[in-house]
Design a protein around this motif. Structure first.
Motif, PDB file in Angstrom:
ATOM      1  N   LEU B  31       0.800  -1.165   0.016  1.00 49.41           N
ATOM      2  CA  LEU B  31      -0.052   0.065   0.065  1.00 49.41           C
ATOM      3  C   LEU B  31       0.845   1.301  -0.031  1.00 49.41           C
ATOM      4  CD1 LEU B  31      -2.790  -1.170   2.665  1.00 49.41           C
ATOM      5  CD2 LEU B  31      -2.990  -0.865  -0.053  1.00 49.41           C
ATOM      6  N   ARG B  34       1.835   1.851  -3.474  1.00 54.49           N
ATOM      7  CA  ARG B  34       0.922   2.487  -4.032  1.00 54.49           C
ATOM      8  C   ARG B  34       0.696   4.171  -4.016  1.00 54.49           C
ATOM      9  NH1 ARG B  34      -4.387   3.460  -2.018  1.00 54.49           N
ATOM     10  NH2 ARG B  34      -5.513   4.336  -3.921  1.00 54.49           N
ATOM     11  N   ARG B  37       3.660   6.293  -5.310  1.00 53.26           N
ATOM     12  CA  ARG B  37       3.881   6.308  -6.709  1.00 53.26           C
ATOM     13  C   ARG B  37       3.526   7.876  -7.388  1.00 53.26           C
ATOM     14  NH1 ARG B  37       3.863   2.203 -10.784  1.00 53.26           N
ATOM     15  NH2 ARG B  37       3.740   0.989  -8.931  1.00 53.26           N
ATOM     16  N   ARG B  45       2.597  17.014 -10.041  1.00 53.50           N
ATOM     17  CA  ARG B  45       2.363  17.077  -8.645  1.00 53.50           C
ATOM     18  C   ARG B  45       3.574  17.534  -7.876  1.00 53.50           C
ATOM     19  NH1 ARG B  45      -1.039  12.768  -4.915  1.00 53.50           N
ATOM     20  NH2 ARG B  45      -2.065  12.661  -7.002  1.00 53.50           N
ATOM     21  N   ASN B 109     -13.399   7.730  -3.632  1.00 49.33           N
ATOM     22  CA  ASN B 109     -13.246   7.059  -4.830  1.00 49.33           C
ATOM     23  C   ASN B 109     -13.485   5.622  -4.694  1.00 49.33           C
ATOM     24  OD1 ASN B 109     -10.961   5.968  -4.334  1.00 49.33           O
ATOM     25  ND2 ASN B 109      -9.469   7.546  -5.505  1.00 49.33           N
ATOM     26  N   VAL B 111     -11.730   3.072  -3.690  1.00 47.08           N
ATOM     27  CA  VAL B 111     -10.388   2.260  -3.572  1.00 47.08           C
ATOM     28  C   VAL B 111     -10.533   1.672  -1.903  1.00 47.08           C
ATOM     29  CG1 VAL B 111      -8.140   1.928  -3.881  1.00 47.08           C
ATOM     30  CG2 VAL B 111      -9.212   3.185  -5.387  1.00 47.08           C
TER      31      VAL B 111
END
Lengths: 320, 280
Positions: B31, B34, B37, B45, B109, B111
């Motif tokens: 996680l 993720r 990333r 960004r 969202n 997830v």
């Protein structure tokens, strides 16, 4: 007889003063598909959320894959796959990365995770888009990726919450085909839907939920027989004939209803054999019908009869 | 397009391998990967997250430089040398508020909804988020320090070591405050609320402190806030380190406050996260 894979007894759920579920019982045997049918707000998603350990129930008990959803939530989560109403994929990751992530979290090694992701993308027809970010996917592709994600761990029980809502007809058909294959494969499934034809096509048992209560349950054919009404429709060419035919049919003890605009008479009958009685009555009144047909009840009729509400938000889809 | 599914493959093929969940370590690792990333791979960004502290540095060094002439200002210290440790802290607190915002968008969202239906521990999700923000903070603070030295002539008496120590102190403070914002994100409805409240808290923490002017130069009531503000201790500590002063106690107090904040934040965030689905 093995124990049911999903079993819920007396589930109620209140959000403050609002009762979302009011004494719901369901039982889904291994390898069968329960279609949970209801309007928006009927309580379908609430029930799915309870059975998938996402929210606690107010009263009642439920077991999924043999484990209590309250006391043994962790074990339930190890054995279920959930695809919600909104595709829950990470938009900044590719389809492949999404599936690898899930597989790794479920305990697969890197190599196993890659293999499983590749296989699933292939099966679900998104192999060509495997390396593209999920945010570039179409709605149908997202849903398929989402469904693939819920199957990564080969779950014993799959929950699909409105899997085709918002999809175009082609994507819907593709989704149905995938779901049917899962069903043929022996997956135990709970599927919620607002679409009657979807429930009719995919589910073994249909449970109709209205305002948090189960108003009917059974096979599609059984529901139709219980609630739906077989009708004979007579179309007449001359306006004068309609009145004559109506009198004749009433004389024969039938209760035709009259559609003036289209010169139609609709006669509820007990069985197909009553067709003969209709023909005889018309013949005696010397009325010649332009068209005569026997109509099976549709699930729409069943649904409307049971919920006694009109479908406000969504135009219903007629089942064939 | 018609998709053909081969039944044997959906569930078949090595079905003997049952994946029923992974350990805490794997969960955090996967996680964090993720969450990290976008921090290191999304050029947009990175650009904007570095731009903000640079603009702040530029503005403050120009707008407030005359403060260095006032009697309350320490002698023999340039305003840039005084300012940079504070910019490290404001940057670190901004990153901390971003933790909350990222978490709310994650909750939205879907997830995280999927993760909650999987055998994944809530604490892994939160720790991963926090690690990603630590990574982001480390990157931003390093950029600030390097650019400050190269462009703005930042050259404090404490040398490179002192500045690195100041950076680490800012990073630790930002990371512990991040837990408060994460907790807030799991308890409050709506990302707008989280964002509004975060900015409010952040502004008070940043300005009612010793960040931009010495505490003695502040009006009385703001002085009172500044004296209990953990950021003030942090900034004082960071200045001690960067400027090579041997004050010391501010650093210890900052670390102590950070530890308390972290413990409170973690427990609130975990509780809030478990509760998230329950108010649907």
């Amino acid at each position: 007889m093995t124990e049911p894979m999903i079993e819920a007894v007396g589930i109620t759920k209140s959000f403050g003063k609002v009762t979302a579920l009011d004494g719901v019982d369901i039982s889904v045997p291994r390898g069968s598909v329960l279609g949970l049918l209801g309007h928006n707000g009927a309580g379908k998603t609430t029930l799915v959320n309870i059975l998938t350990t996402m929210i606690p129930m107010t009263t009642g008990t439920a077991r999924v894959a043999g484990f209590d959803v309250g006391r043994d939530a962790e074990n339930v989560r190890r054995r279920i796959g959930l695809t919600g109403q909104f595709a829950s994929v990470d938009e900044d990751l590719s389809g492949f990365q999404n599936l690898v992530l899930i597989a790794r979290l479920l305990g697969a090694s890197r190599a196993q995770a890659r293999r499983r992701a590749t296989d699933l993308l292939d099966i679900f027809g998104i192999a060509d888009a495997a390396v593209r970010k999920a945010k570039t996917y179409s709605g149908g592709m997202r849903r398929r990726l989402d469904l693939a994600a819920c199957l990564v761990g080969r779950p014993d029980v799959v929950f699909l919450d409105e899997p085709t809502t918002g999809l175009d007809p082609t994507s819907r058909m593709a989704m149905w085909e995938i779901v049917r294959t899962l069903v043929d494969d022996g997956t135990t499934m709970l599927l919620t839907t607002q679409y009657l034809d979807e429930a009719d096509r995919l589910a073994d048992i249909i449970t109709v939920l209205a305002q948090g209560k189960i108003v009917a349950a059974g096979a599609a054919s059984k529901l139709k027989a219980e609630v739906g009404q077989l009708t004979v429709t007579v179309r007449l060419d001359a306006p004068g004939d309609v009145a004559a035919a109506e009198i004749a049919l009433r004389g024969a003890g039938m209760t035709p209803t009259h559609d003036e605009n289209r010169h139609l008479l609709i006669i509820p009958v007990a069985s197909a054999r009553s067709m003969t009685a209709v023909v005889r009555a018309l013949d005696e009144a010397r009325v010649e019908p332009a068209e005569l047909s026997l109509t099976e009840p549709t699930l729409d009729d069943v649904y409307l009869a049971l919920t006694e509400q009109t479908l406000i938000s969504e135009p219903s889809v007629r089942s064939a | 397009m018609v998709t053909t599914v081969r039944p044997s493959v959906v569930h078949g093929e090595d079905t003997d391998i049952a994946w029923r969940g992974s350990g805490l370590g794997t969960q955090i690792l996967v996680l964090s990967g993720r969450a990290l990333r976008p921090v290191f791979l999304d050029p947009g960004r990175i650009f904007y997250s570095v731009l903000q502290p640079m603009v702040l540095l530029l503005l403050f060094s120009q707008v407030f430089s005359s403060i260095a002439e006032t009697p309350a200002f320490p002698d023999n210290v340039s305003y840039v040398d005084f300012l940079v440790p504070a910019i490290l802290f404001t940057t670190a607190t901004t990153v901390a508020t971003q933790a909350g915002v990222s978490m709310t968008s994650g909750l939205k969202n879907g997830v995280l909804a999927r993760l909650r239906s999987m055998p994944v521990k809530p604490v892994s999700v939160l720790i991963a988020r926090s690690i990603a923000d630590l990574g982001r903070g480390a990157m931003e603070l390093t950029v600030v320090l390097v650019l400050a030295a190269l462009v703005f002539g930042y050259d404090p008496a404490g040398g490179v070591l002192g500045s690195v120590a100041a950076l680490l102190l800012a990073l630790a403070t930002g990371w512990s405050l991040g837990w408060i914002f994460l907790a807030m994100a799991t308890w409050l409805r709506g990302s707008e609320n989280v964002q509004a409240l975060s900015i409010l808290v952040m502004i008070v923490l940043q300005f009612a402190s010793s960040a931009f002017v010495p505490v003695e130069a502040l009006p009385g009531y703001i002085q009172a806030i500044a004296q209990v503000n953990p950021i003030s201790y942090g900034i004082t500590g960071a200045r001690d380190l960067a400027l090579g002063n041997s004050g010391g106690s501010a650093v210890a107090i900052t670390l102590l406050i950070c530890a308390c904040v972290t413990v409170a934040g973690v427990s609130l965030a975990v509780r809030g996260f478990v509760r998230v689905g329950r108010r649907a």
